[in-house]
Design a protein around this motif. Structure first.
Motif, PDB file in Angstrom:
ATOM      1  N   GLN A  90       0.830  -1.205   0.000  1.00 39.30           N
ATOM      2  CA  GLN A  90       0.000   0.000   0.000  1.00 39.30           C
ATOM      3  C   GLN A  90       0.866   1.259   0.000  1.00 39.30           C
ATOM      4  O   GLN A  90       0.530   2.249  -0.647  1.00 39.30           O
ATOM      5  CB  GLN A  90      -0.914   0.002   1.224  1.00 39.30           C
ATOM      6  CG  GLN A  90      -2.018  -1.030   1.172  1.00 39.30           C
ATOM      7  CD  GLN A  90      -2.787  -1.115   2.475  1.00 39.30           C
ATOM      8  OE1 GLN A  90      -2.241  -0.881   3.562  1.00 39.30           O
ATOM      9  NE2 GLN A  90      -4.065  -1.439   2.388  1.00 39.30           N
ATOM     10  N   LEU A  91       1.988   1.210   0.712  1.00 42.14           N
ATOM     11  CA  LEU A  91       2.882   2.367   0.773  1.00 42.14           C
ATOM     12  C   LEU A  91       3.490   2.651  -0.593  1.00 42.14           C
ATOM     13  O   LEU A  91       3.569   3.812  -1.016  1.00 42.14           O
ATOM     14  CB  LEU A  91       3.989   2.119   1.800  1.00 42.14           C
ATOM     15  CG  LEU A  91       4.998   3.262   2.000  1.00 42.14           C
ATOM     16  CD1 LEU A  91       4.286   4.542   2.434  1.00 42.14           C
ATOM     17  CD2 LEU A  91       6.063   2.868   3.013  1.00 42.14           C
ATOM     18  N   ILE A  92       3.907   1.609  -1.298  1.00 39.45           N
ATOM     19  CA  ILE A  92       4.493   1.785  -2.631  1.00 39.45           C
ATOM     20  C   ILE A  92       3.463   2.396  -3.584  1.00 39.45           C
ATOM     21  O   ILE A  92       3.762   3.334  -4.339  1.00 39.45           O
ATOM     22  CB  ILE A  92       5.007   0.436  -3.180  1.00 39.45           C
ATOM     23  CG1 ILE A  92       6.233  -0.020  -2.379  1.00 39.45           C
ATOM     24  CG2 ILE A  92       5.376   0.569  -4.661  1.00 39.45           C
ATOM     25  CD1 ILE A  92       6.693  -1.427  -2.712  1.00 39.45           C
ATOM     26  N   VAL A  93       2.239   1.873  -3.541  1.00 36.88           N
ATOM     27  CA  VAL A  93       1.169   2.408  -4.390  1.00 36.88           C
ATOM     28  C   VAL A  93       0.916   3.876  -4.057  1.00 36.88           C
ATOM     29  O   VAL A  93       0.774   4.722  -4.952  1.00 36.88           O
ATOM     30  CB  VAL A  93      -0.135   1.598  -4.210  1.00 36.88           C
ATOM     31  CG1 VAL A  93      -1.303   2.283  -4.917  1.00 36.88           C
ATOM     32  CG2 VAL A  93       0.054   0.185  -4.749  1.00 36.88           C
ATOM     33  N   THR A  94       0.876   4.202  -2.772  1.00 42.08           N
ATOM     34  CA  THR A  94       0.633   5.576  -2.334  1.00 42.08           C
ATOM     35  C   THR A  94       1.728   6.514  -2.820  1.00 42.08           C
ATOM     36  O   THR A  94       1.439   7.626  -3.304  1.00 42.08           O
ATOM     37  CB  THR A  94       0.547   5.636  -0.795  1.00 42.08           C
ATOM     38  OG1 THR A  94      -0.565   4.846  -0.346  1.00 42.08           O
ATOM     39  CG2 THR A  94       0.367   7.068  -0.306  1.00 42.08           C
ATOM     40  N   LEU A  95       2.977   6.087  -2.732  1.00 38.93           N
ATOM     41  CA  LEU A  95       4.093   6.927  -3.170  1.00 38.93           C
ATOM     42  C   LEU A  95       4.042   7.175  -4.679  1.00 38.93           C
ATOM     43  O   LEU A  95       4.322   8.286  -5.141  1.00 38.93           O
ATOM     44  CB  LEU A  95       5.427   6.285  -2.779  1.00 38.93           C
ATOM     45  CG  LEU A  95       5.709   6.194  -1.274  1.00 38.93           C
ATOM     46  CD1 LEU A  95       7.026   5.489  -1.020  1.00 38.93           C
ATOM     47  CD2 LEU A  95       5.717   7.579  -0.635  1.00 38.93           C
ATOM     48  N   ILE A  96       3.676   6.142  -5.440  1.00 37.22           N
ATOM     49  CA  ILE A  96       3.541   6.304  -6.897  1.00 37.22           C
ATOM     50  C   ILE A  96       2.432   7.309  -7.214  1.00 37.22           C
ATOM     51  O   ILE A  96       2.593   8.191  -8.064  1.00 37.22           O
ATOM     52  CB  ILE A  96       3.257   4.950  -7.569  1.00 37.22           C
ATOM     53  CG1 ILE A  96       4.482   4.034  -7.456  1.00 37.22           C
ATOM     54  CG2 ILE A  96       2.893   5.155  -9.041  1.00 37.22           C
ATOM     55  CD1 ILE A  96       4.240   2.615  -7.932  1.00 37.22           C
ATOM     56  N   VAL A  97       1.312   7.174  -6.498  1.00 42.87           N
ATOM     57  CA  VAL A  97       0.202   8.113  -6.697  1.00 42.87           C
ATOM     58  C   VAL A  97       0.640   9.536  -6.366  1.00 42.87           C
ATOM     59  O   VAL A  97       0.332  10.485  -7.095  1.00 42.87           O
ATOM     60  CB  VAL A  97      -1.009   7.710  -5.827  1.00 42.87           C
ATOM     61  CG1 VAL A  97      -2.084   8.793  -5.868  1.00 42.87           C
ATOM     62  CG2 VAL A  97      -1.589   6.389  -6.301  1.00 42.87           C
TER      63      VAL A  97
END
Length: 203
Positions: free
Chosen positions: A138-145
């Protein structure tokens, strides 16, 4: 996954509304593509610096032994959500002062410094509690967003800077958007960490 993306978009939007007004002011002063690039670069430098600081503090807080204690961090976004109604944001004033003293000669540096100076406390107060609640995926997805949203923020400011009255409209209603998202995020953090049931046990 969709919920993670949606929450990340809403969270970044809340922190970026004030920046949008400041960016509109920058674009009102620039005239060539090189200066446009300087604004994009400065915004990325300032925003990424704040994200990295938030990641550091979130990493440290992962060592808190009780999960319900992390939920108490949700009080920080709630505080900021209430605070926006009583404290005038000084970001625009800082941007004007910096532009007046430095002009456009150090535009990248100006944008980065104003971003960190005007949004540092708010971003750390929101990003850190939220990052702590996320899994690695979830953190990786959030950072990409977030990285995509930084670009969209500057791009949006560039495109609407030529439209009369838009800046005034955003400035008039930004507190409603910011307050609602900040308080909602704070409540989400408190509920997801089971903080309220744990506190009720102490009563």
């Amino acid at each position: 996954m969709f919920q993670t993306i949606l929450t990340a978009v809403m969270l970044y939007t809340a922190t970026a509304v004030d920046l949008l007004v400041i960016l509109l002011m920058y674009f009102a002063h620039v005239k060539d593509k090189r200066q446009y690039l300087d604004i994009y670069l400065g915004q990325y430098l300032g925003s990424v610096a704040l994200i990295l600081m938030s990641l550091f503090f979130a990493f440290v807080l992962h060592y808190v032994p009780e999960k319900w204690m992390l939920g108490l961090l949700g009080l920080i976004p709630i505080y900021f959500g209430i605070r926006v109604w009583f404290v005038e944001d000084s970001g625009e004033a800082k941007a004007k002062e910096r532009l007046h003293s430095k002009g456009l000669s150090k535009l990248t540096e100006t944008v980065a410094i104003v971003t960190i100076g005007s949004c540092g406390a708010d971003n750390l107060g929101l990003f850190v509690p939220y990052f702590v609640t996320l899994t690695h995926q979830q953190l990786i997805v959030t950072l990409i967003v977030f990285l995509i949203m930084i670009y969209l923020l500057v791009f949006t400011a560039q495109k609407i800077s030529c439209l009369p009255g838009v800046g005034e409209f955003i400035e008039r209603y930004n507190r409603w958007v910011i307050s609602a998202i900040y308080i909602g995020l704070g409540l989400l953090i408190i509920l997801e960490n089971g903080t309220i049931p744990q506190l009720l046990k102490f009563l």
